[in-house]
Design an enzyme around this catalytic site. Structure first.
Site, PDB file in Angstrom:
ATOM      1  N   ASN A 191      -4.092   5.920  -2.108  1.00 24.10           N
ATOM      2  CA  ASN A 191      -3.707   5.972  -0.966  1.00 24.10           C
ATOM      3  C   ASN A 191      -3.119   7.503  -0.764  1.00 24.10           C
ATOM      4  OD1 ASN A 191      -4.863   3.637   0.089  1.00 24.10           O
ATOM      5  ND2 ASN A 191      -2.824   2.631   0.178  1.00 24.10           N
TER       6      ASN A 191
ATOM      7  N   GLU B  27      -4.790  -0.671  -9.282  1.00 24.66           N
ATOM      8  CA  GLU B  27      -3.720   0.022  -9.468  1.00 24.66           C
ATOM      9  C   GLU B  27      -2.701  -0.912 -10.170  1.00 24.66           C
ATOM     10  OE1 GLU B  27      -4.438   4.118  -6.753  1.00 24.66           O
ATOM     11  OE2 GLU B  27      -3.194   2.393  -5.761  1.00 24.66           O
TER      12      GLU B  27
ATOM     13  N   HIS C 173      -2.243  -3.143  -6.971  1.00 23.55           N
ATOM     14  CA  HIS C 173      -2.642  -2.673  -5.615  1.00 23.55           C
ATOM     15  C   HIS C 173      -4.060  -2.793  -5.726  1.00 23.55           C
ATOM     16  CE1 HIS C 173      -3.357   0.621  -2.581  1.00 23.55           C
ATOM     17  NE2 HIS C 173      -3.113  -0.878  -1.896  1.00 23.55           N
TER      18      HIS C 173
ATOM     19  N   SER D 226       0.726  -1.169   0.129  1.00 20.64           N
ATOM     20  CA  SER D 226       0.002   0.107  -0.040  1.00 20.64           C
ATOM     21  C   SER D 226       0.866   1.290  -0.061  1.00 20.64           C
ATOM     22  CB  SER D 226      -0.774   0.271   1.205  1.00 20.64           C
ATOM     23  OG  SER D 226      -0.833  -0.756   2.077  1.00 20.64           O
TER      24      SER D 226
HETATM   25  N1  3HC Z   1     -17.622  -9.972  -0.263  1.00 24.50           N
HETATM   26  C1  3HC Z   1     -18.443  -9.783  -0.836  1.00 24.50           C
HETATM   27  N2  3HC Z   1     -19.469  -9.296  -0.988  1.00 24.50           N
HETATM   28  C2  3HC Z   1     -19.467  -8.163   0.179  1.00 24.50           C
HETATM   29  C3  3HC Z   1     -18.377  -8.007   0.979  1.00 24.50           C
HETATM   30  C4  3HC Z   1     -17.481  -8.702   0.792  1.00 24.50           C
HETATM   31  N3  3HC Z   1     -16.176  -9.063   1.678  1.00 24.50           N
HETATM   32  N4  3HC Z   1     -18.537  -6.881   1.756  1.00 24.50           N
HETATM   33  C5  3HC Z   1     -19.569  -6.361   1.472  1.00 24.50           C
HETATM   34  N5  3HC Z   1     -20.180  -7.333   0.224  1.00 24.50           N
HETATM   35  C6  3HC Z   1     -21.478  -6.811  -0.207  1.00 24.50           C
HETATM   36  C7  3HC Z   1     -22.691  -7.308   0.582  1.00 24.50           C
HETATM   37  O1  3HC Z   1     -22.991  -8.397   0.592  1.00 24.50           O
HETATM   38  C8  3HC Z   1     -23.828  -6.264  -0.145  1.00 24.50           C
HETATM   39  O2  3HC Z   1     -24.426  -6.976  -1.017  1.00 24.50           O
HETATM   40  P1  3HC Z   1     -25.894  -6.475  -1.452  1.00 24.50           P
HETATM   41  O3  3HC Z   1     -25.791  -5.224  -2.128  1.00 24.50           O
HETATM   42  O4  3HC Z   1     -26.256  -7.547  -2.106  1.00 24.50           O
HETATM   43  O5  3HC Z   1     -26.706  -6.400   0.188  1.00 24.50           O
HETATM   44  C9  3HC Z   1     -22.734  -4.969  -0.536  1.00 24.50           C
HETATM   45  O6  3HC Z   1     -21.482  -5.377  -0.574  1.00 24.50           O
HETATM   46  C10 3HC Z   1     -22.833  -3.963   0.376  1.00 24.50           C
HETATM   47  O7  3HC Z   1     -22.524  -4.219   1.713  1.00 24.50           O
HETATM   48  P2  3HC Z   1     -23.218  -3.826   3.046  1.00 24.50           P
HETATM   49  O8  3HC Z   1     -24.797  -4.043   2.770  1.00 24.50           O
HETATM   50  O9  3HC Z   1     -22.702  -4.840   4.284  1.00 24.50           O
HETATM   51  O10 3HC Z   1     -22.552  -2.599   3.633  1.00 24.50           O
HETATM   52  P3  3HC Z   1     -22.232  -1.352   2.741  1.00 24.50           P
HETATM   53  O11 3HC Z   1     -23.518  -1.024   1.662  1.00 24.50           O
HETATM   54  O12 3HC Z   1     -21.972  -0.393   3.630  1.00 24.50           O
HETATM   55  O13 3HC Z   1     -20.921  -1.623   1.777  1.00 24.50           O
HETATM   56  C11 3HC Z   1     -18.785  -1.499   1.595  1.00 24.50           C
HETATM   57  C12 3HC Z   1     -19.938  -2.045   2.397  1.00 24.50           C
HETATM   58  C13 3HC Z   1     -18.580  -2.182   0.319  1.00 24.50           C
HETATM   59  C14 3HC Z   1     -17.159  -1.771   2.556  1.00 24.50           C
HETATM   60  C15 3HC Z   1     -18.957   0.078   1.346  1.00 24.50           C
HETATM   61  O14 3HC Z   1     -19.053   0.619   2.806  1.00 24.50           O
HETATM   62  C16 3HC Z   1     -17.712   0.833   0.978  1.00 24.50           C
HETATM   63  O15 3HC Z   1     -17.616   0.899  -0.356  1.00 24.50           O
HETATM   64  N6  3HC Z   1     -16.786   1.435   1.942  1.00 24.50           N
HETATM   65  C17 3HC Z   1     -15.696   2.172   1.438  1.00 24.50           C
HETATM   66  C18 3HC Z   1     -14.357   0.909   1.395  1.00 24.50           C
HETATM   67  C19 3HC Z   1     -13.029   1.578   0.742  1.00 24.50           C
HETATM   68  O16 3HC Z   1     -13.059   2.837   0.603  1.00 24.50           O
HETATM   69  N7  3HC Z   1     -12.022   0.599   0.534  1.00 24.50           N
HETATM   70  C20 3HC Z   1     -10.851   1.167   0.261  1.00 24.50           C
HETATM   71  C21 3HC Z   1      -9.994   1.008   1.492  1.00 24.50           C
HETATM   72  S1  3HC Z   1      -8.444   1.801   0.945  1.00 24.50           S
HETATM   73  C22 3HC Z   1      -7.550   0.212   0.544  1.00 24.50           C
HETATM   74  O17 3HC Z   1      -8.073  -0.925   0.849  1.00 24.50           O
HETATM   75  C23 3HC Z   1      -6.162   0.393   0.302  1.00 24.50           C
HETATM   76  C24 3HC Z   1      -5.130  -0.108   1.201  1.00 24.50           C
HETATM   77  O18 3HC Z   1      -3.829  -0.341   0.577  1.00 24.50           O
HETATM   78  C25 3HC Z   1      -5.240   0.484   2.482  1.00 24.50           C
END
Ligand code: 3HC
Length: 310
Positions: free
Chosen positions: A214, A176, A164, A143
């Site tokens: 990031n 990425e 990434h 990351s």
């Molecule tokens: N696997 C498969 N499906 C998943 C899942 C997983 N691990 N997690 C969530 N889902 C699905 C759920 O089943 C749900 O499906 P549905 O629409 O059929 O109900 C859908 O995704 C939405 O999940 P939830 O209803 O539980 O919750 P949200 O609507 O709040 O979505 C989230 C959750 C997808 C995590 C959303 O909140 C989101 O996009 N958050 C931002 C995440 C983000 O910014 N990620 C990047 C972080 S930075 C990074 O990773 C880089 C690293 O280097 C640090």
């Protein structure tokens, strides 16, 4: 509600993007490694997921099964038999191993998603460089570390780059693709093609700290924590503000908990060391305190918020 259209499209054989890569080894059975192994298997490729700790692998397999269940339900909502078939077949493509050297013997692509420690990554890649076939591409899911620095230890610098992913990997549609200074055009094109084959939209970036996402996201989360630290607004209000005022799916404080306070701190500390004059990268006392207390966010049940144990 998350758009799974991309995922669904990825499984219809008529539109699936083909890749020269057929066998993939993912090193590191944490959240990111498990997700990468899952999307690779979903795309019909064989995967070996490697971790030195067999307990970690058992946990990864459980989380992959859970996640595959969610994906299958979404794609095949009216067809439980197809959903079951998709889950069984995808899961069957994932082997596990505790021995990275034997795992890379017949592999086309290695993706490393282990601890963010340059020495540990160097030790791993040095071993893999002599064990993997000549054609094998090496990639790191780092990351925040430099791809050139990680690649400096291997002979195959032309076959080394960054891939990434974002958490949760099965849901987030971006990949990425990072070119190091010696990454060849062939390697870069193969990585791009492979990313598309696993259903991701690929963006290219040079080997610059934090790449695209990031570099923007971490200072944003850090600024949110500084607002909180100064007492300008509560965590809840900061999160509500960015969700309702800017349309983000999660607020920045929730996101720090989701990414992990340890991971966020690690990224910031690394950059602070490299760029001590950059105010955006300065340490954040409230986060450091929680990390010292072992409150690392969702994964430990508490960070800036408390979570129910699953
Ligand atoms: N696997 C498969 N499906 C998943 C899942 C997983 N691990 N997690 C969530 N889902 C699905 C759920 O089943 C749900 O499906 P549905 O629409 O059929 O109900 C859908 O995704 C939405 O999940 P939830 O209803 O539980 O919750 P949200 O609507 O709040 O979505 C989230 C959750 C997808 C995590 C959303 O909140 C989101 O996009 N958050 C931002 C995440 C983000 O910014 N990620 C990047 C972080 S930075 C990074 O990773 C880089 C690293 O280097 C640090």
């Amino acid at each position: 509600m998350i758009q799974f259209g991309i995922i669904a499209r990825n499984f219809s054989s008529s539109s699936a993007v083909q890749s020269a890569i057929k066998n993939v080894t993912v090193i590191g059975g944490g959240l990111m490694g498990s997700g990468i192994a899952q999307v690779t298997a979903q795309a019909g490729q064989n995967v070996t997921l490697v971790d030195v700790n067999s307990d970690v692998l058992a946990k990864s397999q459980k989380s992959i099964q859970n996640s595959l269940g969610k994906v299958a339900k979404k794609i095949y909502k009216d067809n439980p038999q197809e959903a079951e078939k998709f889950m069984t077949e995808s899961f069957a493509r994932i082997k596990t191993s505790t021995d990275p050297v034997s795992a890379v013997q017949g592999t086309d692509l290695v993706i490393e998603a282990i601890v963010e420690n340059i020495d540990v990554k160097h030790t791993l890649f040095q071993k893999l460089d002599s064990a993997a076939p000549d054609h094998t591409i090496f990639a790191s899911n780092t990351s925040s570390l430099s791809i050139n620095e990680i690649a400096s230890i291997v002979k195959r610098k032309d076959k080394f780059g960054g891939l990434h992913f974002f958490n949760p990997v099965p849901v987030m549609r971006l990949l990425e693709v990072v070119r190091g200074s010696e990454t060849s055009d062939t390697t870069y094109n193969t990585m791009m093609q492979w990313g598309k084959s696993v259903g991701k939209t690929c963006v290219a970036c040079k080997d610059t700290p934090g790449f695209i996402v990031n570099r923007l996201l971490v200072p944003y989360m850090a600024e949110a924590l500084r607002l909180l630290e100064r007492g300008d607004a509560s965590a809840r209000d900061i999160d509500v503000a960015m969700k309702l005022g800017a349309g983000y799916p999660m607020g920045p404080i929730e996101l720090v908990d989701y990414v992990g306070l340890d991971t966020t701190k690690f990224i910031l500390d690394g950059w602070h060391k490299k760029f001590p004059d950059q105010a955006l990268f300065k340490p954040i006392a409230i986060m450091n305190k929680l990390v010292a207390e072992g409150k690392l966010g969702v994964k430990t049940g508490e960070g800036f918020y408390k979570y129910e144990k699953k």
